[in-house]
Motif scaffolding. Structure first.
Motif, PDB file in Angstrom:
ATOM      1  N   ASN A  65     -52.439  58.889  11.437  1.00 54.20           N
ATOM      2  CA  ASN A  65     -51.023  58.597  11.216  1.00 54.20           C
ATOM      3  C   ASN A  65     -50.170  59.119  12.361  1.00 54.20           C
ATOM      4  O   ASN A  65     -48.960  58.894  12.381  1.00 54.20           O
ATOM      5  N   MET A  66     -50.774  59.825  13.321  1.00 49.79           N
ATOM      6  CA  MET A  66     -50.051  60.328  14.487  1.00 49.79           C
ATOM      7  C   MET A  66     -50.404  59.514  15.720  1.00 49.79           C
ATOM      8  O   MET A  66     -51.203  58.560  15.664  1.00 49.79           O
ATOM      9  N   GLU A  67     -49.809  59.878  16.849  1.00 48.86           N
ATOM     10  CA  GLU A  67     -50.166  59.235  18.106  1.00 48.86           C
ATOM     11  C   GLU A  67     -51.646  59.482  18.397  1.00 48.86           C
ATOM     12  O   GLU A  67     -52.187  60.543  18.049  1.00 48.86           O
ATOM     13  N   PRO A  68     -52.337  58.538  19.046  1.00 49.76           N
ATOM     14  CA  PRO A  68     -53.782  58.697  19.270  1.00 49.76           C
ATOM     15  C   PRO A  68     -54.156  59.975  20.006  1.00 49.76           C
ATOM     16  O   PRO A  68     -55.202  60.567  19.733  1.00 49.76           O
ATOM     17  N   PHE A  69     -53.308  60.435  20.928  1.00 49.32           N
ATOM     18  CA  PHE A  69     -53.688  61.615  21.699  1.00 49.32           C
ATOM     19  C   PHE A  69     -53.735  62.871  20.832  1.00 49.32           C
ATOM     20  O   PHE A  69     -54.401  63.850  21.188  1.00 49.32           O
ATOM     21  N   ARG A 125     -44.120  52.806  33.921  1.00 47.48           N
ATOM     22  CA  ARG A 125     -44.026  53.544  35.164  1.00 47.48           C
ATOM     23  C   ARG A 125     -44.930  54.757  35.034  1.00 47.48           C
ATOM     24  O   ARG A 125     -45.425  55.061  33.975  1.00 47.48           O
ATOM     25  N   ASP A 126     -45.132  55.471  36.111  1.00 46.79           N
ATOM     26  CA  ASP A 126     -46.009  56.639  36.060  1.00 46.79           C
ATOM     27  C   ASP A 126     -45.544  57.664  35.043  1.00 46.79           C
ATOM     28  O   ASP A 126     -46.340  58.391  34.474  1.00 46.79           O
ATOM     29  N   ASP A 127     -44.222  57.739  34.838  1.00 48.84           N
ATOM     30  CA  ASP A 127     -43.726  58.768  33.935  1.00 48.84           C
ATOM     31  C   ASP A 127     -43.529  58.252  32.514  1.00 48.84           C
ATOM     32  O   ASP A 127     -42.942  58.920  31.683  1.00 48.84           O
ATOM     33  N   LEU A 128     -44.031  57.049  32.247  1.00 46.47           N
ATOM     34  CA  LEU A 128     -43.976  56.531  30.892  1.00 46.47           C
ATOM     35  C   LEU A 128     -45.383  56.470  30.317  1.00 46.47           C
ATOM     36  O   LEU A 128     -46.378  56.570  31.035  1.00 46.47           O
ATOM     37  N   ALA A 129     -45.473  56.302  29.030  1.00 45.67           N
ATOM     38  CA  ALA A 129     -46.777  56.314  28.371  1.00 45.67           C
ATOM     39  C   ALA A 129     -47.635  55.164  28.848  1.00 45.67           C
ATOM     40  O   ALA A 129     -47.166  54.049  29.040  1.00 45.67           O
ATOM     41  N   THR A 130     -48.916  55.412  29.053  1.00 56.12           N
ATOM     42  CA  THR A 130     -49.824  54.361  29.498  1.00 56.12           C
ATOM     43  C   THR A 130     -50.992  54.157  28.543  1.00 56.12           C
ATOM     44  O   THR A 130     -51.750  53.224  28.701  1.00 56.12           O
ATOM     45  N   ASP A 131     -51.149  55.056  27.557  1.00 55.91           N
ATOM     46  CA  ASP A 131     -52.262  54.836  26.643  1.00 55.91           C
ATOM     47  C   ASP A 131     -51.843  53.855  25.562  1.00 55.91           C
ATOM     48  O   ASP A 131     -50.690  53.481  25.437  1.00 55.91           O
ATOM     49  N   GLY A 132     -52.820  53.404  24.799  1.00 59.84           N
ATOM     50  CA  GLY A 132     -52.568  52.354  23.824  1.00 59.84           C
ATOM     51  C   GLY A 132     -51.649  52.802  22.709  1.00 59.84           C
ATOM     52  O   GLY A 132     -51.415  53.984  22.502  1.00 59.84           O
ATOM     53  N   PRO A 133     -51.119  51.858  21.948  1.00 60.55           N
ATOM     54  CA  PRO A 133     -50.222  52.195  20.853  1.00 60.55           C
ATOM     55  C   PRO A 133     -50.950  52.983  19.780  1.00 60.55           C
ATOM     56  O   PRO A 133     -52.153  52.835  19.575  1.00 60.55           O
ATOM     57  N   GLY A 134     -50.194  53.813  19.082  1.00 60.48           N
ATOM     58  CA  GLY A 134     -50.784  54.658  18.047  1.00 60.48           C
ATOM     59  C   GLY A 134     -51.007  53.894  16.760  1.00 60.48           C
ATOM     60  O   GLY A 134     -50.537  52.775  16.578  1.00 60.48           O
ATOM     61  N   VAL A 135     -51.743  54.493  15.871  1.00 55.96           N
ATOM     62  CA  VAL A 135     -51.992  53.943  14.553  1.00 55.96           C
ATOM     63  C   VAL A 135     -51.283  54.835  13.546  1.00 55.96           C
ATOM     64  O   VAL A 135     -51.442  56.047  13.584  1.00 55.96           O
ATOM     65  N   THR A 136     -50.478  54.251  12.690  1.00 51.60           N
ATOM     66  CA  THR A 136     -49.684  55.079  11.785  1.00 51.60           C
ATOM     67  C   THR A 136     -50.086  54.966  10.332  1.00 51.60           C
ATOM     68  O   THR A 136     -49.543  55.644   9.488  1.00 51.60           O
TER      69      THR A 136
END
Length: 510
Positions: free
Chosen positions: A211-215, A491-502
């Motif tokens: 339910n949180m961000e994947p990381f 951009r480099d300073d924005l998120a690059t990993d896939g969308p989270g599952v909630t």
């Protein structure tokens, strides 16, 4: 026996206590019905004992992460002392203090099982005594809570599985513990028992903390493995049993087995409505109770004509968290009093008598290794809701305050911003002691504070809160081109990993 009172509250956990307290403070006569311990699941078997079980090992790890104190740590965790400290915080499973508090504020306690028996009527079944029927002049609030689910895995029920109550009230920790599940209870109890030096195996059908961000889940997997636990993601349990040596044998879909002394099931919760008498007011037993934003039960007999029945806390399935249940309870108790006494009722969004934050500003802390906290939307959930979002990620190890807190600090922070409104709608922090960062994010979301205004909320140096400045820099200074980055651009300073599952697992925080 029959009595008439102003308000009846069924369920004496923190939620029921707060409903009763607010109604009584307004001058109403309140009876609280509880058949177990006043203080409920949170006080004796969930929030309080689980966090005390976790704290000692977390403090030891923190000391070992700082040069100077690390050299001073020469012993190992004293598990017996941890359990003794747990016993203190749960008052040795005595509710004498809680009962004394009820008496001090004028709330009457009825010991027994409370169940609805028609409109405004509650029957209290009392051991060895004639049942008592309570008739409420104004309102009945039910807050019975929820129970762990034991899934229909072949052999599991007969293998004497642990639930969260067993894990948090343990007297003699086992040598080996298998945990089925990947939610909050699984993550926290795996962290606690691995901290004891016990052989822990986590069996999660999908990712951890989905339910949180994947990381967040990825970090906990790595953290648990760092503590020596085995974490098997994507593992489906096909059978559980005990052998002649009374060992637990867990069989997985790939044919492999896990051998343990005990197995903890942490796969979700179900409402305590089977024996609540809800059928007497037109509701379905064994199901979650639907409510509106004032916690008024929808579809209950007579509720539309003259509001009387409220369902608060876990049982309405809005947010299975003690702090959210207490938030609902404060609003509900005040609303019951306002309606009973003819005072103004405020049910507008963010009004005094609604639980608006249950929709978009629910804070959650997972006291795992590392800590994971979140509030509001994940990036994926916001996009699914049709929001145009901008996402900023920061490695917390680059924040000087975090580096001073612990050598080689590892952690991550994410803000989710509504690109059109320019306000924060989600935040996630992962790392040591990040729980204390969460309230600022919650305030930003509830207050709909513009991101441009947050630049003027200066974090003190050197604290981990400097992460807020780094996140704002990742989003771009006010008026800079970076602030115009639209959803989907990277951009480099924005998120690059896939969308989270909630999608949550329906599991209450331990």
């Amino acid at each position: 026996m029959e009595r008439e009172v102003d308000v009846v509250v069924v369920g004496g956990g923190p939620v029921g206590e707060n409903v009763a307290d607010r109604a009584r403070a307004a001058g109403l006569e309140v009876v609280l019905v509880e058949h177990q311990l006043v203080g409920g699941e949170c006080s004796y078997w969930a929030c309080v004992p689980s966090k005390t079980l976790l704290r000692s090992a977390a403090a030891l790890r923190a000391a070992k992460r700082v040069a100077g104190s690390a050299e001073a740590v020469t012993g190992t965790l004293d598990v017996a002392a941890v359990l003794k400290r747990r016993d203190y915080w749960v008052s040795d499973w005595s509710d004498t203090g809680a009962v004394g508090w009820l008496e001090s504020v004028g709330i009457e306690l009825e010991r027994g099982h409370g169940r609805l028996a028609g409109e405004r009527r509650v029957i209290v079944g009392r051991d060895g005594t004639e049942p008592l029927t309570l008739v409420a002049r104004h309102a009945v609030a039910v807050s019975p809570g929820s129970d762990p689910v034991i899934p229909p895995i072949p052999g599991l029920a007969g293998a004497r599985p642990w639930t969260s109550r067993d894990a948090t009230s343990v007297r003699h920790p086992p040598r080996r513990l298998a945990i089925i599940g990947g939610g909050v209870v699984a993550a926290e109890m795996a962290t606690a028992y691995a901290g004891f030096g016990i052989e822990v195996t986590v069996l999660a059908r999908s990712s951890l903390l989905r339910n949180m961000e994947p990381f967040a889940g990825d970090a906990v997997v790595a953290g648990l493995r760092g503590l020596g636990a085995s974490v098997r993601v994507g593992a489906s349990v096909t059978g559980v049993g005990r052998n002649d040596a009374d060992e637990v044998i867990v069989t997985l879909d790939d044919g492999s087995t896990v051998i343990a002394d005990e197995v903890l099931v942490a796969t979700g919760r179900r409402p305590r409505t089977t024996a609540l008498g809800v059928e007497s007011v037109g509701l379905e037993p064994g199901t979650w109770i639907d409510v509106d934003d004032t916690m008024l039960v929808t579809g209950a007999t007579g509720n539309a004509e003259r509001p009387w029945l409220y369902a608060v806390g876990d049982v309405n399935h809005r947010a299975l968290l003690t702090h959210q249940g207490k938030y609902q309870a404060r609003a509900t108790g005040d609303l019951i009093a306002a309606r009973a006494l003819g005072r103004p009722v405020d049910t507008a969004p963010w009004g005094a008598h609604v639980a608006t934050a249950d929709h978009s500003a629910v804070p959650e802390v997972v006291f795992a290794e590392p800590e994971c906290v979140s509030v509001g939307f994940t990036a994926a959930a916001a996009e699914r809701a049709g929001r145009s979002v901008r996402v900023a990620d920061v490695e917390l190890g680059a924040v000087s305050g975090a580096g001073i807190l612990a050598d080689d600090y590892e952690g991550r922070a994410r803000l989710v911003v509504d690109a059109h409104a320019g306000t924060v709608i989600g935040a996630t922090f992962v790392g040591q002691d990040v729980a204390e960062l969460l309230q600022a994010a919650t305030i930003a979301i509830v207050g709909e504070v513009p991101v441009d205004r947050l630049w003027h909320a200066v974090p003190a140096f050197p604290t981990v809160s400097e992460a807020w400045l780094r996140l704002l820099e990742a989003l771009g200074r006010p008026g800079s081109p970076a602030t115009q980055v639209a959803s989907g651009d990277r951009r480099d300073d924005l998120a690059t990993d896939g969308p989270g599952v909630t999608a949550g697992d329906g599991e209450a925080a331990a």
